[in-house]
Design a protein around this motif. Structure first.
Motif, short mmCIF file in Angstrom:
data_model
loop_
_atom_site.label_atom_id
_atom_site.label_comp_id
_atom_site.label_asym_id
_atom_site.label_seq_id
_atom_site.Cartn_x
_atom_site.Cartn_y
_atom_site.Cartn_z
N PRO A 227 30.89 50.85 23.42
CA PRO A 227 29.82 49.47 23.67
C PRO A 227 30.77 48.65 23.31
N THR A 228 32.05 49.24 24.47
CA THR A 228 33.54 47.31 24.40
C THR A 228 34.24 47.47 25.27
N LEU A 229 33.42 47.45 26.60
CA LEU A 229 33.43 47.77 28.21
C LEU A 229 34.43 45.94 28.43
N GLU A 230 35.21 47.09 28.92
CA GLU A 230 36.76 45.52 28.96
C GLU A 230 37.04 45.20 31.01
N ALA A 231 36.78 44.18 31.25
CA ALA A 231 37.13 43.03 32.39
C ALA A 231 38.58 42.99 31.67
N LYS A 232 39.74 43.09 33.11
CA LYS A 232 41.19 42.09 32.43
C LYS A 232 41.49 41.70 34.08
N LEU A 233 42.30 40.23 33.65
CA LEU A 233 42.97 39.36 34.45
C LEU A 233 44.62 39.64 34.05
N VAL A 234 45.00 40.03 35.13
CA VAL A 234 46.14 40.46 35.11
C VAL A 234 47.12 39.63 35.88
N ARG A 235 48.43 39.03 35.42
CA ARG A 235 49.12 38.80 36.17
C ARG A 235 50.61 38.96 35.59
N CYS A 236 51.54 38.86 36.34
CA CYS A 236 53.45 39.65 36.30
C CYS A 236 53.78 38.14 35.95
N THR A 237 54.74 37.93 34.64
CA THR A 237 54.99 37.07 33.99
C THR A 237 56.61 36.57 34.21
N ARG A 238 57.35 38.03 34.38
CA ARG A 238 58.52 38.43 34.48
C ARG A 238 58.60 39.85 36.07
N GLY A 239 60.15 39.22 36.91
CA GLY A 239 59.62 40.26 37.55
C GLY A 239 58.80 41.16 38.51
N ALA A 240 58.45 41.72 38.72
CA ALA A 240 57.31 42.40 39.78
C ALA A 240 56.54 43.60 38.98
N ILE A 241 55.37 43.57 39.75
CA ILE A 241 54.65 45.51 39.20
C ILE A 241 53.55 45.31 40.70
N PHE A 242 53.47 46.44 40.66
CA PHE A 242 52.18 46.52 41.47
C PHE A 242 51.41 47.30 40.69
N ASP A 243 50.00 46.71 41.20
CA ASP A 243 48.85 46.57 40.07
C ASP A 243 47.77 47.42 40.94
N VAL A 244 47.17 47.94 39.80
CA VAL A 244 45.73 49.21 40.56
C VAL A 244 44.66 49.06 39.87
N ALA A 245 43.52 48.65 40.86
CA ALA A 245 42.18 49.35 39.84
C ALA A 245 41.62 50.31 40.39
N VAL A 246 41.06 51.07 40.12
CA VAL A 246 39.96 52.77 40.11
C VAL A 246 39.05 51.69 39.60
N ASP A 247 37.88 51.96 40.96
CA ASP A 247 36.82 52.48 40.38
C ASP A 247 35.95 53.34 39.80
N LEU A 248 35.59 53.31 38.92
CA LEU A 248 35.39 54.50 37.53
C LEU A 248 33.95 54.42 37.00
#
Length: 192
Positions: free
Chosen positions: A67-88
């Motif tokens: 019952p705790t479905l979670e959406a996210k809003l992601v950002r990088c504040t230092r350096g760099a990342i490769f961010d991924v979302a997978v539809d499940l």
């Protein structure tokens, strides 16, 4: 802000519209009105930060189920990342598809990850930090995950993996991808 759809239904790449002057820059990181105008119903209740000293570090793929479905809003504040979302989401037209985007402290870009989509990222610079807002409070009993290297998804991480938790390395593979039929193979139902 500029919103770009991805191949994962409901996931968005969001680019800021920075204002520059002699003091530096200003940019909006979240605006309920702009999100609603794009059909994104997201009300953050928690903010989390992750720091990775070594490039190549992978975190994820994680999600929370009902019952705790979670959406996210992601950002990088230092350096760099490769961010991924997978539809499940079992009933989604884009089930099993993924999207990835480079988020850096410099570009200010964000990725919105809808509920029932797994999220993960890889640091692509040393000393990278990510900040993400969530629409639900952390609930360990609702946490689930998917393997970062599951052939069912075929995620193309930009670097070899230098560090990953045992939990993330050992999430079960999706059904039909290297598992023997009838041996308690994970299915879509484990993400409901």
């Amino acid at each position: 802000m500029h919103f770009t759809r991805t191949q994962v239904a409901g996931a968005w790449i969001i680019d800021p519209d920075p204002r520059h002057d002699e003091r530096g820059r200003f940019m909006r990181a979240w605006c309920g009105r702009e999100f609603e105008e794009h059909g994104i119903h997201f009300l953050p209740v928690q903010a989390n930060m992750q720091f990775n000293p070594c490039k190549g570090t992978v975190r994820g793929l994680h999600l929370q189920i009902a019952p705790t479905l979670e959406a996210k809003l992601v950002r990088c504040t230092r350096g760099a990342i490769f961010d991924v979302a997978v539809d499940l989401r079992p009933d989604s037209a884009s089930f099993g598809q993924w999207c990835g985007v480079e988020l850096t402290a410099e570009n200010g870009r964000m990725l919105y990850v809808p509920e029932q989509c797994a999220h993960g990222f890889q640091s692509i610079e040393d000393n990278s930090e990510a900040l993400y807002l969530t629409s639900a409070f952390y609930a360990p009993e609702s946490c689930r995950g998917a393997r970062f290297d599951d052939p069912a998804f075929g995620i193309q991480w930009p670097l070899p993996v230098s560090a990953i938790s045992e939990q993330d390395r050992n999430w079960p593979l999706m059904q039909g991808q290297g598992n023997t039929p009838g041996q308690n193979n994970p299915t879509k139902e484990r993400f409901l």
